[in-house]
Motif scaffolding. Structure first.
Motif, PDB file in Angstrom:
ATOM      1  N   CYS A 159      42.888  77.618  -1.773  1.00  0.00           N
ATOM      2  CA  CYS A 159      43.712  77.427  -0.571  1.00  0.00           C
ATOM      3  C   CYS A 159      43.402  78.446   0.515  1.00  0.00           C
ATOM      4  CB  CYS A 159      45.195  77.496  -0.930  1.00  0.00           C
ATOM      5  SG  CYS A 159      45.799  76.047  -1.803  1.00  0.00           S
TER       6      CYS A 159
ATOM      7  N   ASP B  64      43.610  81.947   0.169  1.00  0.00           N
ATOM      8  CA  ASP B  64      44.344  83.210   0.117  1.00  0.00           C
ATOM      9  C   ASP B  64      43.561  84.290  -0.622  1.00  0.00           C
ATOM     10  OD1 ASP B  64      46.505  82.093   1.442  1.00  0.00           O
ATOM     11  OD2 ASP B  64      47.480  81.474  -0.419  1.00  0.00           O
TER      12      ASP B  64
ATOM     13  N   GLU C  27      47.141  87.278   1.803  1.00  0.00           N
ATOM     14  CA  GLU C  27      47.048  86.715   3.150  1.00  0.00           C
ATOM     15  C   GLU C  27      45.982  85.627   3.205  1.00  0.00           C
ATOM     16  OE1 GLU C  27      44.370  88.821   6.287  1.00  0.00           O
ATOM     17  OE2 GLU C  27      45.668  90.367   5.426  1.00  0.00           O
ATOM     18  N   LYS C  28      46.155  84.751   4.174  1.00  0.00           N
ATOM     19  CA  LYS C  28      45.188  83.673   4.381  1.00  0.00           C
ATOM     20  C   LYS C  28      43.921  84.278   4.979  1.00  0.00           C
ATOM     21  CE  LYS C  28      46.141  79.746   4.190  1.00  0.00           C
ATOM     22  NZ  LYS C  28      46.095  78.772   3.070  1.00  0.00           N
TER      23      LYS C  28
ATOM     24  N   ASP D 136      40.520  79.452   6.142  1.00  0.00           N
ATOM     25  CA  ASP D 136      41.400  78.291   6.302  1.00  0.00           C
ATOM     26  C   ASP D 136      41.124  77.174   5.312  1.00  0.00           C
ATOM     27  OD1 ASP D 136      42.781  79.478   8.353  1.00  0.00           O
ATOM     28  OD2 ASP D 136      41.541  78.603   9.928  1.00  0.00           O
TER      29      ASP D 136
END
Length: 429
Positions: free
Chosen positions: A160, A162, A176-177, A180
């Protein structure tokens, strides 16, 4: 220079991972096997291939001594092997039974992390082979993992996108991302960046993902001062998702492989592209540097592993190998900066930099303003033809500042050129 010195073509399916010890190369594949090769002549060991997994093998890694190899698989297990005889030492079953996508030893090899498709991450005691702690990420599959060089924490990456940081007690320090469209790989430079207040150590982390980007991060962590993750930069060059990245043992190079079938080697100090290798015929899925010699292995969905050898290219690189001096730009002396300027064809600027006592740390802190005001260097970007025409008219002043130019040497703006090239590639398709 870098040259292809050997190609291994023993796997029957996609190569998913490769890893080096000081004397061996391990590769693993969708064909359910792990293969071991001697670095002396790249011959396969008598007890290879290693067969225990019942489904595809996604990842493999060596312990610090090289005597133990870990491999993980869609079958939900992480297997520990004795590399000297190929015997199975332990079979570690993921608690959830989910496919295990990544495994990594801690730097001292006392612990082993396995990450699974359901987001679970397990910290194993690599000596007793018992589960020590278990946790999970919120979303996505765990597909990447890397330990900090001191072993105080490790980072996982998810499908995803992260980045999650864990301490040695499996407490989540930060998440945290980062990418993307999902992370595919991450790796720490084994050489910490020393400095800062109160003796802090800073570590470089590279991450790559489906967004076609490689991101560089700087991480610091102490139990007293806490944790900090800072985004530093993006390395450009690939035109498709980046599937793998790895630092060289001395921290001077970073390599990446991509869906665009290319392998790119970067200088970690300047972030320039040193080499682009295009011998693979399908996606490049894995890459790894040897710990003690300048060898690089790259694996692909074309079922092959290519072995590359680096030759020392510049006096600066030769000195680094012989003397093992400072590893990063911020540690350069004034002479190192002068040598770098000469290597870049900027010999005329050496006097100016020496007059202003510019060492590596000062070099990194130079801005357009300091170049113009303190060093009296223009610092602006112009069309080459226009600037050459300006100089040909015997004008030795800056078109922007009207200050006298101490040198008429034109410095290529490589960053701007790469940005223009990327724009052209995007808009001419």
């Amino acid at each position: 220079m870098v040259k292809l010195i050997h190609t291994l073509a023993d796997h029957d399916d996609d190569v998913n991972c490769c890893a080096f010890s000081s004397s061996l190369l391990a590769t693993c594949s969708l064909d359910k096997t792990i293969r071991l090769y001697s670095l002396s002549d790249f011959s396969e060991l008598p007890h290879s291939p290693l067969k225990s997994h019942t489904y595809a093998v996604h990842c493999c890694c060596f312990s610090a001594s090289g005597h133990i190899l870990a491999s993980c698989s869609t079958d939900g297990t992480t297997v520990l092997w004795d590399t000297q005889n190929g015997q199975t030492l332990a079979v570690l079953e993921q608690p959830s039974g989910s496919p295990v996508r990544v495994c990594r030893f801690s730097p001292d090899s006392t612990c082993l992390v396995s990450g699974a498709a359901d987001g679970t991450v397990v910290l194993w005691n690599a000596q007793s082979y018992k589960l020590h702690r278990c946790a999970s990420v919120k979303d996505g599959s765990l597909v990447a993992c890397a330990f900090s060089p001191n072993g105080n924490f490790f980072v996982t990456g998810s499908s995803c996108g992260d980045l999650t940081v864990w301490d040695d007690k499996m407490r989540c320090l930060h998440s945290e991302k980062a990418h993307d469209l999902g992370i595919t790989c991450c790796d720490f430079s084994s050489q910490p960046v020393s400095g800062g207040e109160q003796g802090l150590q800073f570590f470089r982390l590279a991450s790559c993902g489906q967004d076609c980007q490689i991101k560089i991060w700087v991480i610091s962590f102490t139990h007293t001062l806490g944790f900090e993750l800072k985004y530093k930069s993006i390395l450009s060059g690939h035109c498709a998702p980046v599937l793998t990245c790895a630092f060289s043992h001395d921290g001077q190079m970073l390599v990446s492989g991509s869906v665009d079938k290319s392998v790119i080697v970067y200088d970690t100090n300047t972030e320039d592209i040193l080499h682009t290798l295009t011998q693979h015929t399908r996606y490049v899925t894995t890459c790894a540097f040897a710990p003690n010699i300048l060898l690089l292995a790259t694996g692909s969905m074309d079922k092959t592993v290519n072995i590359w050898q680096f030759d020392l290219e510049t006096p600066c690189q030769a000195r680094i190998a012989e003397d093992q001096p400072k590893q990063f730009t911020e540690d350069w002396s004034e002479d190192d900066v002068s040598n770098w300027l000469c290597a870049q064809g900027l010999k005329d600027l050496v006097g100016i930099f020496k007059m202003n006592n510019i060492d590596g740390r000062e070099l990194l802190n130079l801005t357009k303003e300091s170049l113009a005001d303190d060093l009296k260097i223009d610092g602006y970007s112009y069309e080459k033809e226009a600037m050459e025409n300006w100089i040909s008219k015997k004008k030795r002043t800056s078109p922007m500042t009207n200050l006298v130019l101490p040198s008429v040497v034109l410095i290529p703006n490589r960053t701007l050129k790469m940005a223009i090239d990327r724009w052209l590639e995007t808009h001419q398709k």
